[in-house]
Motif scaffolding. Structure first.
Motif: not given
Length: 356
Positions: A73-86, A182-192
């Protein structure tokens, strides 16, 4: 009394002569008669053949994906959508995450307005040079246009617009390659934070096995050479592979790294342990079954058969593939060699060949 002593002397001399005669008779019995009395050892046999011989190079390693890329994720911000799973399969270019884009959209609108203002100022100033622009001097017209655009900030506004568009695009994270998450590190709503690693994408459709082999065997391996791969999860099922690369460097342990590409990756995952067998064909080798070779006082021995008797032969052995072994010298091609009951067999012992 004297007669009694004389009779005893005659008796002792007769007994001694009789014993000596019996001993001489025993010495005259041929050794062949003793061998005939010993039961023949039942043995199985094979023929020493000169033929093509597959030397097997064994090595172990771990499976890995042919391509393994980190999604960032090249830009900082809130993760509002994460349509993937490991474990999910994604295609190249697929959107796998979205950040809040409100701020990026506002900056884009500002950049568009700034460019329009700059272009309006340019057109206004251009009217003052109408005669120059109406003349036929193309070089003069081009020079004046660039000067006026630079003066009114058109060039800078164009660059800022491209930057704003680029920042808006970076609020969406797209898969750089096709593969599995693989190795998904964040969840929706995280500040990245900027340049944070989101996950890894593994190209599991094509797996590779990285193994190390002895430097003495590396001369027998070449690119595209056939290999058999046995995963620990299913050690009985052989998967076909081909040598993809050979590291041109020997490590401190005298090992060379070899990369094998599997032709099938069904039910396998990166990180699994596996064993590889690389086949190195050897032509015109004298070969016997491995069971034909026994060791006496640290030396290799092969028993052959002549006239229904065993013959002891010291041999020099070469490579083996677990079933057959190469004979460098000691017996001729076509020899009948003993493969069973040869551990305690003696030279010139009677033997009987069994075929059942």
């Amino acid at each position: 009394m004297k007669n009694l002593h004389y009779c005893a002397l005659i008796f002792l001399m007769g007994f001694s002569f009789s014993c000596q005669e019996d001993a001489e008779k025993q010495e005259e019995i041929p050794a062949e008669s003793f061998r005939n009395e010993v039961a023949a050892t039942e043995v199985r046999v094979a023929t020493a053949e000169t033929k093509s011989f597959d030397y097997l190079i064994n090595a172990t390693g771990k499976l890995e994906a042919s391509a393994q890329v980190k999604a960032v994720i090249e830009q900082a911000g809130y993760l509002i959508e994460l349509p993937i799973r490991e474990g999910q399969t994604v295609s190249k270019g697929q959107v796998i995450a979205r950040l809040n884009a409100d701020e990026a959209e506002i900056r884009l609108e500002k950049a568009k307005i700034a460019l329009r203002n700059a272009q309006a100022a340019f057109e206004n100033d251009k009217l003052g040079f109408s005669r120059d622009f109406e003349s036929g001097d193309e070089e003069r017209k081009k020079f004046l246009e660039e000067q006026l655009k630079a003066k009114n900030g058109v060039f800078l506004a164009e660059i800022e617009l491209k930057e704003a568009e680029f920042n808006l695009e970076r609020t969406e994270v797209k898969a750089p390659i096709a593969g599995k998450i693989a190795d998904l590190k964040f969840k929706e709503g995280s500040l990245i934070s900027s340049n944070a690693e989101l996950c890894e994408i593994l190209s599991t459709n094509s797996l590779e096995l990285r193994v190390k082999v002895l430097e003495s065997d590396i001369g027998l391996i070449s690119i595209n050479q056939k290999a058999e791969v046995y995963p620990v999860s299913n050690a009985q099922a052989a998967l076909e592979g081909r040598v993809l690369g050979i590291n041109p460097k020997v490590d401190e342990g005298g090992l060379v790294e070899v990369l094998i590409r599997l032709t099938s990756s069904a039910n396998l995952l990166p990180g699994m342990n596996a064993r590889a067998i690389i086949r190195a064909p050897q032509s015109n080798s004298l070969v016997v079954p491995k069971d034909a070779v026994v060791y006496r006082s640290g030396r290799a021995v092969v028993f052959t058969i002549e006239d229904n008797e065993s013959r002891w032969n010291y041999v020099e052995v070469g490579k083996d593939n677990g079933q057959e072994i190469e004979i460098l010298e000691g017996i001729p091609s076509g020899s009948t060699v003993i493969t069973t009951n040869n551990l305690q067999l003696a030279h010139q012992a009677p033997v009987q060949i069994v075929t059942e």
